[in-house]
Design an enzyme around this catalytic site. Structure first.
Site, PDB file in Angstrom:
ATOM      1  N   HIS A 183       0.853  -1.251   0.000  1.00  0.00           N
ATOM      2  CA  HIS A 183       0.033   0.220  -0.075  1.00  0.00           C
ATOM      3  C   HIS A 183       0.966   1.277   0.133  1.00  0.00           C
ATOM      4  O   HIS A 183       0.859   2.115  -0.849  1.00  0.00           O
ATOM      5  CB  HIS A 183      -0.996   0.005   1.172  1.00  0.00           C
ATOM      6  CG  HIS A 183      -1.870   1.377   1.364  1.00  0.00           C
ATOM      7  ND1 HIS A 183      -3.030   1.081   1.244  1.00  0.00           N
ATOM      8  CD2 HIS A 183      -1.198   2.456   1.724  1.00  0.00           C
ATOM      9  CE1 HIS A 183      -3.797   2.298   1.344  1.00  0.00           C
ATOM     10  NE2 HIS A 183      -2.761   3.349   1.650  1.00  0.00           N
ATOM     11  N   GLU A 184       1.848   1.306   0.897  1.00  0.00           N
ATOM     12  CA  GLU A 184       2.736   2.599   1.223  1.00  0.00           C
ATOM     13  C   GLU A 184       3.454   2.808  -0.024  1.00  0.00           C
ATOM     14  O   GLU A 184       3.806   3.766  -0.458  1.00  0.00           O
ATOM     15  CB  GLU A 184       3.327   2.553   2.436  1.00  0.00           C
ATOM     16  CG  GLU A 184       2.545   2.633   3.762  1.00  0.00           C
ATOM     17  CD  GLU A 184       1.142   3.557   3.817  1.00  0.00           C
ATOM     18  OE1 GLU A 184       1.526   4.520   2.975  1.00  0.00           O
ATOM     19  OE2 GLU A 184       0.447   3.254   4.224  1.00  0.00           O
ATOM     20  N   HIS A 191       1.847   4.448  -2.943  1.00  0.00           N
ATOM     21  CA  HIS A 191       1.623   5.866  -2.766  1.00  0.00           C
ATOM     22  C   HIS A 191       3.126   6.385  -3.203  1.00  0.00           C
ATOM     23  O   HIS A 191       3.460   7.404  -3.841  1.00  0.00           O
ATOM     24  CB  HIS A 191       1.448   6.289  -1.358  1.00  0.00           C
ATOM     25  CG  HIS A 191       0.105   6.371  -0.874  1.00  0.00           C
ATOM     26  ND1 HIS A 191      -0.782   7.062  -1.641  1.00  0.00           N
ATOM     27  CD2 HIS A 191      -0.317   5.683   0.372  1.00  0.00           C
ATOM     28  CE1 HIS A 191      -1.946   6.767  -0.742  1.00  0.00           C
ATOM     29  NE2 HIS A 191      -1.543   6.042   0.476  1.00  0.00           N
TER      30      HIS A 191
HETATM   31 ZN   LIG Z   1      -2.848   5.306   1.797  1.00  0.00          ZN
END
Ligand SMILES: [Zn+2]
Length: 674
Positions: free
Chosen positions: A460-461, A464
């Site tokens: 997830h990170e 980004h």
């Molecule tokens: Zn997030």
């Protein structure tokens, strides 16, 4: 004459500081990364003050420019201003989160009002606004990215109330300061109530779901549920009903001042969703599907409960109540999915997971990763990497800060030390990005082994991070992750999908002792478990989103009859009934402890989690069709989305990728609700 003297003395001061303050010097480091070992806590404050001073001078120069306003002499000049301030705060904010020593945190309290005042000075400056507006009004001739950055800047002024008359502006400011006080009060009350919950039940608020899953004592579960769900709602000094109501009244007034009927209209005006009606329709669809599924989940749980009744553990006729949900869901999960994390963890040693994150990005986007031992790190557990593109050009520098420590704040996040932009010399300044998580550090006898949830977090990170790295913009305000709140999570969430794809797993999920690849039956169990209990999980999330919208869709007239704490309670009850929420489920957050919307930036925005998920699932469906590692599609995804940042409207980008509007049924399918 006087002016020149002042200037000369400031310059002298700056020069003398520059002798020892690393922020006031050119960084002669690899890729312009921060020389952490040279920075002392005492360097921040003077550098921040000097940064504010420099930006003020730059803004003054924009205003004093005798030439007619143009994109270059106004918008671009603003975008390029504040370089020193960005350099200092980039380091300062990041370290306050990852290594927040008491000195740094005290300094944070000191500089926060200073920085917000400096920002107000810019965005409440009528002379600067006149120039920005002139460029905005004539923005037809600009290119698309210039139009977007101009609009963003213009909106920021307008949304701060700058276009109002004198009386309106002062009322707007007055409301802002009252709102700041109320939000803080809301948070304080909630903190006290969380403390009272711990006192009464013996567990912390974050431990609640785990406790409810394992607590055998039904009476105690009921007591815990009631204490949890009534936080801030006892009619005592920590009651949040009146505060929530006043916040809503003031937000509505503020929206009215800016020409909107409701605060939802005001807030959504510059979001991807665009208006409240679109969000309502979207949430209603999800609500209906999740309640249908939740009823099936209740039936499954009742079977287990009936066995407990037959065994004499519960009185005849007992039905699943809200405080039974976690407990019986866990029993169903153990039976149906049987996922034992002690069996999966050895395949997710932290270094393997990092390798998996990098490998997926390499296979999709051709990015190469190399540990950058010449780059200084701010903590010895952090690793720095140099990312290059397939043609060898630099993409950026990545700090990987995976492990928890006492002075790091909880949770996981991506942040920039430096954003991507094109500087005054026309050079493409590449980003410096961190992923910070709270994974367990290795102990003497076990390496750091991650749960399924933590593996997902790592992907997830990094999603980004990819959004921040692959950006090819010109202006900081629209580059990388500088997009609307209901769009930004699409990129992190889509990257999660690659974590548990068998093609990717076989490249990284190797047993830390035997080297064996994770067996297929465990992979199946992981993927099945991800769809478990989604009627409940989606339902409570969706209910909170609808409650948030309902509050923010009230206009002055609707708000008028809501006067007392009882009226607030009655309003919430009516909203829950109308949305079709079943009695066994309550919104993930109720009004009196909905910190996201009353004391954080998620007002009329909590829907963003579900909205982004529609986008990521819908986009990922294209990969499922073409092959999850299809490089042509990955290139299209990169060029359409990742390179663009906020330089185009999100919906336009989405349509050009998918050839259609986002389809909510992608979320329903993905969560097993259809
Ligand atoms: Zn997030």
């Amino acid at each position: 004459m006087k002016k020149i003297i002042v200037f000369a003395s400031t310059l002298l001061m700056a020069l003398s500081c520059a002798n020892h303050n690393p922020f006031l010097q050119q960084w002669d480091t690899p890729y312009g990364t921060a020389p952490f070992s040279k920075i002392k806590t005492s360097d921040y404050l003077p550098a921040i003050k000097e940064g504010i001073r420099q930006q003020r001078a730059e803004i003054d120069a924009i205003i004093a420019n005798p030439d007619a306003p143009t994109f270059e002499n106004t918008i671009l000049a603003y975008e390029l201003s504040g370089e020193l301030l960005a350099k200092v705060t980039g380091v300062f904010y990041n370290l306050s989160e990852t290594d927040g020593t008491p000195e740094i945190l005290a300094l944070l309290d000191e500089v926060t009002p200073m920085l917000s005042e400096a920002e107000d000075e810019i965005f409440l400056n009528p002379d600067l606004f006149v120039r920005v507006k002139a460029v905005y009004d004539a923005s037809d001739s600009l290119d698309r990215e210039q139009q977007m950055v101009t609009k963003k800047l213009y909106d920021r002024f307008v949304r701060n109330g700058i276009a109002l008359d004198e009386a309106g502006r002062s009322r707007f400011k007055e409301i802002n300061s009252r709102l700041a006080v109320l939000s803080q009060e809301f948070g304080k009350h909630l903190l006290a109530e969380n403390g009272a919950f711990k006192e009464a039940i013996g567990i912390t608020v974050p431990a609640y779901p785990d406790f409810m899953s394992s607590c055998e004592d039904r009476d105690l579960r009921e007591k815990a549920f009631k204490a949890y769900s009534s936080r801030g709602n006892h009619g005592d000094e920590n009651d949040n009903n009146a505060i929530a109501l006043e916040i809503m009244q003031l937000r509505t007034k503020q929206a009215n001042l800016l020409g909107f009927a409701t605060s939802a209209d005001y807030i959504l005006d510059n979001k991807m969703a665009g208006n409240a009606g679109t969000v309502d329709e979207f949430l209603a669809k999800i609500m209906a599907a999740s309640m249908k599924k939740a009823k099936e989940e209740i039936a499954d749980m009742q079977v287990v409960m009936d066995e407990d009744i037959a065994a004499g553990k519960l009185p005849a006729g007992t039905k699943i109540a809200p405080w039974d949900w976690w407990y019986y869901a866990e029993k169903v999960r153990a039976r149906k999915y049987d996922l034992d994390e002690s069996l999966t963890k050895p395949y997710f040693q932290v270094d393997s997971v990092r390798k998996g994150v990098f490998t997926a990005a390499h296979l999709l986007y051709g990015i190469n990763f190399e540990e950058a031992t010449d780059v200084e790190v701010y903590n010895p557990v952090v690793k720095a990497y140099k990312l290059t593109d397939a043609d060898g050009s630099l993409i950026g520098i990545f700090y990987c800060d995976y492990f928890s420590r006492d002075i790091k704040r909880g949770g996981a996040w991506m942040n920039n030390f430096r954003e991507q932009y094109v500087n005054a010399a026309g050079e493409d300044v590449r980003p410096i990005i961190v992923n910070s998580c709270n994974f367990p550090p290795a102990t003497e006898d076990t390496p750091s082994l991650l749960t399924v949830d933590e593996v997902q977090t790592a992907f997830h990170e990094f999603g980004h991070a990819l959004h921040g790295f692959l950006t090819k913009c010109h202006y900081r305000d629209v580059s990388g992750t500088n997009v609307t709140r209901d769009f930004v999570e699409m990129f992190s969430q889509i990257n999660e999908h690659w974590a548990f794809e068998p093609e990717v797993l076989k490249l990284y999920a190797h047993h830390y002792q035997t080297g064996e690849v994770i067996p297929q039956d465990l992979v199946d169990k992981i993927n099945n478990a991800l769809k478990f209990n989604q009627g409940f999980t989606t339902g409570e999330l969706c209910a909170a989103s609808i409650l948030d919208m309902a509050w923010h869709e009230l206009d002055t007239e609707d708000l008028a009859p809501i006067k007392t704490a009882d009226d607030v309670r009655a309003f919430e009850e009516k909203v829950c009934k109308e949305m079709g929420l079943i009695d066994e489920i309550i919104p993930r957050y109720r009004t009196t402890y909905f910190n996201h919307i009353f004391n954080s930036g998620y007002s009329a925005g909590y829907y963003g989690y579900l909205w982004s998920e529609v986008l990521d699932r819908d986009a990922f469906a294209e990969f499922e069709k073409a092959g999850v590692l299809n490089q042509d599609l990955a290139r299209k995804f990169r060029e359409t989305f990742l390179e663009k940042g906020g330089s185009e409207e999100p919906m336009t980008l989405f349509r050009s990728f998918k050839g259609a509007d986002p389809d909510p049924s992608a979320l329903l399918r993905g969560r097993g609700l259809e």
